[in-house]
Design a protein around this motif. Sequence first.
Motif, mmCIF file in Angstrom:
data_model
loop_
_atom_site.group_PDB
_atom_site.id
_atom_site.type_symbol
_atom_site.label_atom_id
_atom_site.label_comp_id
_atom_site.label_asym_id
_atom_site.label_seq_id
_atom_site.Cartn_x
_atom_site.Cartn_y
_atom_site.Cartn_z
ATOM 1 N N ALA A 160 0.837 -1.208 0.000
ATOM 2 C CA ALA A 160 0.000 0.000 0.000
ATOM 3 C C ALA A 160 0.871 1.258 0.000
ATOM 4 O O ALA A 160 0.586 2.224 -0.715
ATOM 5 C CB ALA A 160 -0.932 -0.007 1.211
ATOM 6 N N SER A 161 1.945 1.241 0.784
ATOM 7 C CA SER A 161 2.860 2.385 0.788
ATOM 8 C C SER A 161 3.515 2.548 -0.578
ATOM 9 O O SER A 161 3.604 3.649 -1.115
ATOM 10 C CB SER A 161 3.968 2.195 1.831
ATOM 11 O OG SER A 161 3.437 2.139 3.111
ATOM 12 N N MET A 163 2.462 1.718 -3.432
ATOM 13 C CA MET A 163 1.458 2.239 -4.357
ATOM 14 C C MET A 163 1.284 3.754 -4.131
ATOM 15 O O MET A 163 1.248 4.531 -5.079
ATOM 16 C CB MET A 163 0.153 1.496 -4.055
ATOM 17 C CG MET A 163 -0.931 1.546 -5.083
ATOM 18 S SD MET A 163 -2.123 0.172 -4.786
ATOM 19 C CE MET A 163 -2.858 0.621 -3.212
ATOM 20 N N ALA A 164 1.210 4.155 -2.855
ATOM 21 C CA ALA A 164 1.017 5.579 -2.533
ATOM 22 C C ALA A 164 2.231 6.406 -2.955
ATOM 23 O O ALA A 164 2.096 7.556 -3.375
ATOM 24 C CB ALA A 164 0.746 5.747 -1.035
ATOM 25 N N GLU B 30 -2.483 4.361 4.346
ATOM 26 C CA GLU B 30 -2.681 4.531 2.899
ATOM 27 C C GLU B 30 -3.953 3.840 2.402
ATOM 28 O O GLU B 30 -4.383 4.062 1.276
ATOM 29 C CB GLU B 30 -1.491 3.981 2.101
ATOM 30 C CG GLU B 30 -0.256 4.858 2.153
ATOM 31 C CD GLU B 30 0.743 4.365 3.169
ATOM 32 O OE1 GLU B 30 0.390 3.476 3.989
ATOM 33 O OE2 GLU B 30 1.879 4.880 3.162
ATOM 34 N N ILE B 120 -5.789 -4.257 -2.825
ATOM 35 C CA ILE B 120 -4.901 -4.285 -1.655
ATOM 36 C C ILE B 120 -5.708 -4.039 -0.374
ATOM 37 O O ILE B 120 -5.458 -4.657 0.662
ATOM 38 C CB ILE B 120 -3.776 -3.229 -1.804
ATOM 39 C CG1 ILE B 120 -3.005 -3.445 -3.120
ATOM 40 C CG2 ILE B 120 -2.825 -3.283 -0.621
ATOM 41 C CD1 ILE B 120 -2.271 -4.739 -3.216
#
Lengths: 337, 337
Positions: A160-161, A163-164, B30, B120
């Motif tokens: 997730a990080s 992706m961010a 996120e 995700i």
Amino acid sequence: MIRTAPAVLDRARAYVAPAMQDAVDGMSPELLTAIRYHLGYADADGTPVAAGGGKGVRPALAVLSAEAAGADAGVGVPGAVAVELVHNFSLLHDDVVDGDRERRHRTTVWALFGVGQAIIGGDALLTLALDVLLTPATPARARASAALVRATDRMIAGQASDMAFETRHDVSIDECLAMEQAKTGALLSCASSIGALLADADNRLVDALVAYGAHLGVAFQAVDDLLGIWGSPDVTGKPAGSDLRQHKKALPLLFALAVGDGADDELPRLFAGGSLSEADVARATELVEARGGRERTEEIARNHLGLALDSIADVGIPTDVHAELDELARFVVEREF
Amino acid sequence: MIRTAPAVLDRARAYVAPAMQDAVDGMSPELLTAIRYHLGYADADGTPVAAGGGKGVRPALAVLSAEAAGADAGVGVPGAVAVELVHNFSLLHDDVVDGDRERRHRTTVWALFGVGQAIIGGDALLTLALDVLLTPATPARARASAALVRATDRMIAGQASDMAFETRHDVSIDECLAMEQAKTGALLSCASSIGALLADADNRLVDALVAYGAHLGVAFQAVDDLLGIWGSPDVTGKPAGSDLRQHKKALPLLFALAVGDGADDELPRLFAGGSLSEADVARATELVEARGGRERTEEIARNHLGLALDSIADVGIPTDVHAELDELARFVVEREF
């Protein structure tokens, strides 16, 4: 330097592959073609192929961690299968999320079978992993499952990080390292200790193996970041410079950005316009190297390899098992250099 | 007939909602905006909203199943949270797979935040569910986790079948029922028994609750199939006839196809051309009803509701808990009729 693959990879595969195949064979028939393809068991049309899949580093770590606790390799096998299934779950989903059409020189599942197969197939691999590990639900297996779930949780948070980060322009090196520790380190750390958990090892050994795997994860990901820019397409299965092309905030780029001269700097400007031309990619690669991004990332890989080896130096692991953990770590980190 | 929501839904929510919020608050920042939006905690921009989310049938079943075993409601709470998280994991992924842009009258997560967040984010809900359940990894929780993993496995297999059915023209009624038992019944069955597992109940009670939930699942899905064709858009949040428009091989259509007159039949011909016009949808709806597809599906819902209630008739469940299980089952099945 290309290292020869350590013998432990083949030794572990002999233990793990049959159990892995058994687990996969029980999957839903509607998913099996895509899953067998993804795992390298078969072609897209279902024709079995001789060999395939990844190097099997995670299952080998799981088996070695059981042996590190003085147990038979077989004790680590359910952990090895579970970790390898979780790893492949993450690959299936990450390829959709990242829009990657190729992996290991083959078309990815979503690109070949559709996004639905990749999503649901990945989900099925994750639950299969826990099914394998929790059947039967002994205390040791419950403890190992809890550890695997936590590691998977961290891996997902890392993704997730990651992706961010693709849409952020202010990612720090520490944030990147934390992301990589989660995305890659958490599962490698779990793989490196799950066999010991299954063998009911004491906390001191488990903690040492956890630390070994965590450092190995950082080193591994640093190498991956290097390969993402300078890796030969033959080795990586991706076009050269692909991380830069995708605006991936990996370590070499972040090190190079950190020494740039602010807003007017050439390097961030290359990324400002959205998609990079081939000339932009070549120039960015040049700048990242000239500013020490390559060297400092190599240093991280080396340092964390050292820390991984230090972690298991003095916890009573049988000599032959220790030697294999040592060799495997060096192989993972030095693979294509 | 519109039934009033049973009091047990509010009672269970009072137990479960704080634990659910606690679990969610620990998720990766996120992912949190999309997840809180999906769960009805907040708007798309993060502004908290007063109420939202689903009816909370699964958490209520989990709490009741602990009470059925003579335990306090609180014993069922980790199971309630875990089951609700798994349910929401499946919604996030299914909406991507099915390409649905709306759910509960709101834009779906993938349509609003992107496919990556839905994939995700869903993955994170699944691992969070097991994290909640396996911390601490007591024997009862390990047993409950193994049951949840198996149920999730079956649910995913059901979704895989559902996906495969959309491009098949020879789906039988039995195949459809088996798919629905897996896709919907497995998790409802787990919800209906997980509290009893956490309360260390004996197998006879657990088996009865498993059967109750499985039949309830079939009945529930039959009703869902009816709503997919005849449901008011106000109630379902989807356009009328949407299952037919999407070529969903649900029970009413399959019953109607089974009594058709073969290859030249009008009904299959409506679906042969790919996308259906509004007139095609209206004509298909008419044909499905005229051929008894509606009536026979209603019969399945009624029969399985009866079987669900029979399953728990005589296993020593405290009278008040039994009455709530009875009322909840009727509510679930008779919700919009």
